[in-house]
Motif scaffolding. Structure first.
Motif, PDB file in Angstrom:
ATOM      1  N   ILE A  14       0.838  -1.200   0.000  1.00  0.00           N
ATOM      2  CA  ILE A  14       0.000   0.000   0.000  1.00  0.00           C
ATOM      3  C   ILE A  14       0.876   1.254   0.000  1.00  0.00           C
ATOM      4  O   ILE A  14       0.657   2.186  -0.788  1.00  0.00           O
TER       5      ILE A  14
ATOM      6  N   SER B  29       1.090   3.318  -3.382  1.00  0.00           N
ATOM      7  CA  SER B  29       0.378   4.594  -3.464  1.00  0.00           C
ATOM      8  C   SER B  29       1.345   5.737  -3.786  1.00  0.00           C
ATOM      9  O   SER B  29       0.993   6.650  -4.534  1.00  0.00           O
TER      10      SER B  29
ATOM     11  N   ALA C  21       1.978   5.376  -7.395  1.00  0.00           N
ATOM     12  CA  ALA C  21       0.768   5.728  -8.142  1.00  0.00           C
ATOM     13  C   ALA C  21       0.611   7.242  -8.212  1.00  0.00           C
ATOM     14  O   ALA C  21       0.216   7.792  -9.242  1.00  0.00           O
TER      15      ALA C  21
ATOM     16  N   LEU D 109      -4.161   1.865  -8.160  1.00  0.00           N
ATOM     17  CA  LEU D 109      -4.169   3.147  -7.467  1.00  0.00           C
ATOM     18  C   LEU D 109      -3.929   4.306  -8.423  1.00  0.00           C
ATOM     19  O   LEU D 109      -4.519   5.369  -8.279  1.00  0.00           O
TER      20      LEU D 109
ATOM     21  N   TYR E 160      -7.080   5.225 -10.027  1.00  0.00           N
ATOM     22  CA  TYR E 160      -8.004   5.877  -9.109  1.00  0.00           C
ATOM     23  C   TYR E 160      -7.547   7.302  -8.800  1.00  0.00           C
ATOM     24  O   TYR E 160      -8.333   8.248  -8.852  1.00  0.00           O
TER      25      TYR E 160
ATOM     26  N   GLY F  42      -8.243   8.675  -1.625  1.00  0.00           N
ATOM     27  CA  GLY F  42      -8.002   7.395  -2.279  1.00  0.00           C
ATOM     28  C   GLY F  42      -8.404   6.214  -1.419  1.00  0.00           C
ATOM     29  O   GLY F  42      -8.228   5.066  -1.830  1.00  0.00           O
TER      30      GLY F  42
ATOM     31  N   ALA G   1     -10.097   3.017  -2.881  1.00  0.00           N
ATOM     32  CA  ALA G   1      -9.209   2.186  -3.689  1.00  0.00           C
ATOM     33  C   ALA G   1      -8.168   1.503  -2.813  1.00  0.00           C
ATOM     34  O   ALA G   1      -7.846   0.329  -3.003  1.00  0.00           O
ATOM     35  N   ILE G   2      -7.657   2.235  -1.832  1.00  0.00           N
ATOM     36  CA  ILE G   2      -6.633   1.659  -0.967  1.00  0.00           C
ATOM     37  C   ILE G   2      -7.219   0.522  -0.133  1.00  0.00           C
ATOM     38  O   ILE G   2      -6.586  -0.511   0.076  1.00  0.00           O
TER      39      ILE G   2
END
Lengths: 305, 403
Positions: A116, A120, A123, A188, A191, A222, A225-226
């Motif tokens: 994550i 992220s 992303a 991610l 998103y 986010g 999505a996360i």
């Protein structure tokens, strides 16, 4: 939700009912039909049928092992007083199994959190920072999605052998992180890219650096999505056996591997397997319900316009 | 508070598109300057360059005494109100307004105080705990304003902040913005495509077309003395009537302009104000008449002087209550230049650009509500000939002192 109703070429879509006014997508029409009483009963039956093995596992885990070898698990339903927690007591006393359970946690939690965090950040860069070759690099990352785990098993074994990571929890975690990242970045980035640009620019005008924008705007927005990514990744790692079987030794083996070692060619230690398997199953269920509220749509409502 | 200076600013995108060309503009300390123009004229790009959201390709932007070309947005000390409001959906109104102060690490009590003050000014005090999605459009707009004023910046940048509101609310918020900025006295650069907003809000108004600045002036001067056809046609609603005429000079040396088969005399004071006009004798030029400079002769009672009359037939009568718009047709060819086409494109009426060879053109006259003009009937219009505008048909420039 605005897919045209006629998008399914295999069957002619029924003419829209006049009271609907606008044509709706296939998916929403199916969902609309499920509101009926008959459909609800049918769905409930399918769901129950689907839950049967799990329920059987739960009941088995609560039965005396002697009884289990004599009759099917459903017999106990006629005599609920036979249910006992003794299998779970024994499981908690079993050093191998408790260690395996904690190994699973030590493998799953870092693998999920690292994916994550790194995913992220990457992303955000792919979605909102401008640097040369960005889109090509992103294509490469997406391309990595098609690389199967199996091709990496031998080269990574060699690498782990050379670096002393073989047989360690760290080794298993790193493998999971490496293979979890392409999907994480892909999911991610798409998103994050949908977050209105104005929001980031407003934060920039308000005095935000890239890092503050990331932590104070992108991450909170986010979350849906996360959360999805977190659940996916958690489940994959939690349920993984292949990678752990190869890279973990007996000391670092997770629950899946430990359970597998309990099954024999003829007969199984059902008194260990059943409660162990159920334990391994209940944690992801709890995680799912814990994060469920983040799936709620409409987090972005009211941001712009 | 500070002066904002754009010096020869240009913007060229990486694909070669040019959005802004050598823009020179000074927003004085405490001044409210409105950048106005049709969509795609580069006004928003210019604003974003001041904000630091768009790189400056050419020239310099300074805020205060500091050239900010290479200063990131967060250090420019300007606040921006976005067209979409750009409120943080996950934060309530209090945190939305205080976001910038929190990032600047102000003490908690001061943030609280300043947010409370801003909320009171904007009438948001009872909504501080709400999330943006629970607010109406007007309230969201005010939160966006609050986020800007709470920071007490050197300058406000506003990018069409009212265009997402419905007409009634827009008028109300327009007045509120005017009051607020006057009270605060903060330098403001305001972008809009709505010329009414520009006229009512701006201390000065800058009109842009295709990335090029056309004219900067106080609203009334812009209205009374447009430098070219574009400004003339863009400012004012209904727009200025533009038609092709011919300037003539009789034996006595008096000038008149032929509009189709009718002749309007050009008063001496117009000639004095526009010395270059004499050079157009015997040539065609573009005549501009504001709708309110066409008066209903029947209402005025007195017979208008010859040479100040246009007779025509009313095609369409639009009663607005406080006034009546009368569309008439005269037998003079319409003025069609690149500017006129550009203006039509802006309102999405390209097909309605009249044929330059047409024998007739449409005029709009703004009559008092008591007019008896009827569709299909003839009207006699007194023309305020002292307020005629003249433009060069080639360059589109207003004909003034320079030949």
């Amino acid at each position: 939700m605005s897919a045209p109703a006629a998008s399914d070429p295999t069957k002619p879509s029924p003419p829209p009912r006049p009271e609907m006014g606008i044509r709706r997508g296939l998916a929403s029409r199916i969902v609309g039909r499920t509101g009926g009483g008959l459909a609800a009963v049918l769905l409930a039956l399918i769901a129950l049928f689907w839950l049967m093995p799990t329920f059987g596992l739960l009941v088995s885990s609560l039965r005396d092992p002697q009884e289990m070898s004599k009759s099917g698990w459903w017999k106990v339903l006629g005599k609920p007083s036979d249910l006992t927690f003794s299998n779970y007591d024994k499981l908690l006393d079993n050093k191998d199994m408790t260690r395996a359970f904690f190994n699973t946690i030590w493998i799953t939690v870092p693998s999920t959190l690292l994916v994550i965090l790194i995913g992220s950040l990457a992303a955000y860069a792919f979605a909102w920072l401008e640097f040369p070759g960005r889109d090509w690099l992103f294509l490469v990352v997406v391309g990595l999605l098609v690389v199967p785990v199996q091709v990496a098993l031998i080269p990574i074994s060699k690498l782990y052998g050379d670096t002393g990571l073989f047989g360690t929890i760290t080794g298993v975690v790193l493998f999971h992180v490496a293979f979890g990242l392409p999907f994480a970045v892909f999911l991610l980035r798409n998103y994050f890219a949908g977050i209105p640009r104005d929001l980031l620019e407003a934060a920039r005008m308000d005095g935000g650096t890239d890092l503050t924008i990331f932590f104070r705007v992108i991450l909170p927005l986010g979350l849906p999505a996360i959360a999805s990514l977190g659940i996916f990744q958690f489940l994959w790692v939690w349920n993984d056996m292949l990678i752990a079987l190869i890279y973990a030794d007996t000391e670092s083996a997770p629950l899946t591997v430990a359970l597998q070692s309990q099954s024999r060619a003829f007969g199984a230690n059902i008194d260990v397997l059943a409660p162990g398997a159920f334990l391994s199953l209940i944690v992801p269920v709890l995680v799912f319900f814990g994060f469920q509220r983040y799936f709620v749509q409409g987090v972005m409502a009211g941001a712009v316009k | 508070m500070a002066e904002v200076v754009l010096d020869g600013v240009g913007k060229v995108y990486t694909d070669g598109t040019r959005a802004v060309t050598s823009l020179d503009l000074t927003v004085a300390d405490g001044e409210f300057l409105v950048l106005v123009g049709p969509s795609g004229c580069g006004k928003t790009t210019a604003l974003r360059m001041v904000a630091g959201l768009e790189e400056i390709s050419e020239g310099t932007v300074s805020i205060g005494d500091r050239v900010v070309n290479r200063v990131p947005s967060r250090d420019r000390d300007v606040a921006m109100v976005f067209q979409s409001y750009a409120l943080y959906p996950h934060l309530n109104v209090r945190d939305n307004i205080g976001f910038g102060l929190r990032l600047r690490k102000l003490p908690k009590t001061e943030i609280r105080e300043r947010v409370d003050r801003a909320a009171r000014t904007l009438g948001l005090a009872e909504h501080l705990g709400r999330k943006p999605r629970q607010l109406s459009g007007g309230q969201r707009q005010r939160v966006a304003m609050g986020r800007a004023i709470v920071r007490e910046p050197q300058a406000f940048l506003m990018d069409e902040p009212l265009s997402n509101l419905d007409a009634k609310l827009r008028v109300q918020m327009r007045a509120q913005i005017a009051r607020l900025t006057r009270e605060l006295g903060v330098t403001t650069l305001y972008v809009t495509h709505d010329q009414t907003e520009a006229m009512t809000l701006g201390d000065r108004v800058a009109v842009m077309k295709k990335g090029v600045l056309q004219q900067v002036a106080p609203p009334q001067e812009l209205y009374d003395h447009p430098v070219n056809l574009f400004v003339a046609g863009f400012i004012g609603s209904p727009a200025m009537n533009l038609l092709t005429g011919a300037l003539t000079r009789d034996e006595a040396g008096d000038f008149a302009v032929d509009v189709g088969s009718q002749r309007l005399s050009v008063p001496a004071e117009v000639l004095a104000a526009r010395p270059a006009l004499a050079g157009y004798a015997g040539r065609s030029l573009i005549v501009g008449i504001r709708p309110e400079d066409l008066h209903d002769a029947a209402l005025e009672g007195a017979e208008p002087a010859p040479g100040a009359v246009l007779r025509a037939e009313a095609d369409l009568v639009e009663a607005m209550g406080s006034e009546v718009l009368v569309h008439v047709s005269v037998d003079a060819p319409p003025a069609v230049t690149e500017d006129v086409q550009e203006l039509a494109r802006d309102v999405g009426a390209e097909e309605q650009v009249p044929d330059p060879d047409a024998a007739h053109s449409e005029l709009v006259a703004r009559f008092g509500p008591r007019t008896r003009a009827r569709e299909g009937a003839g009207v006699v219009m007194r023309v305020a000939t002292d307020r005629l505008h003249f433009f060069d048909p080639e360059t589109g420039l207003s004909i003034t002192e320079d030949a």
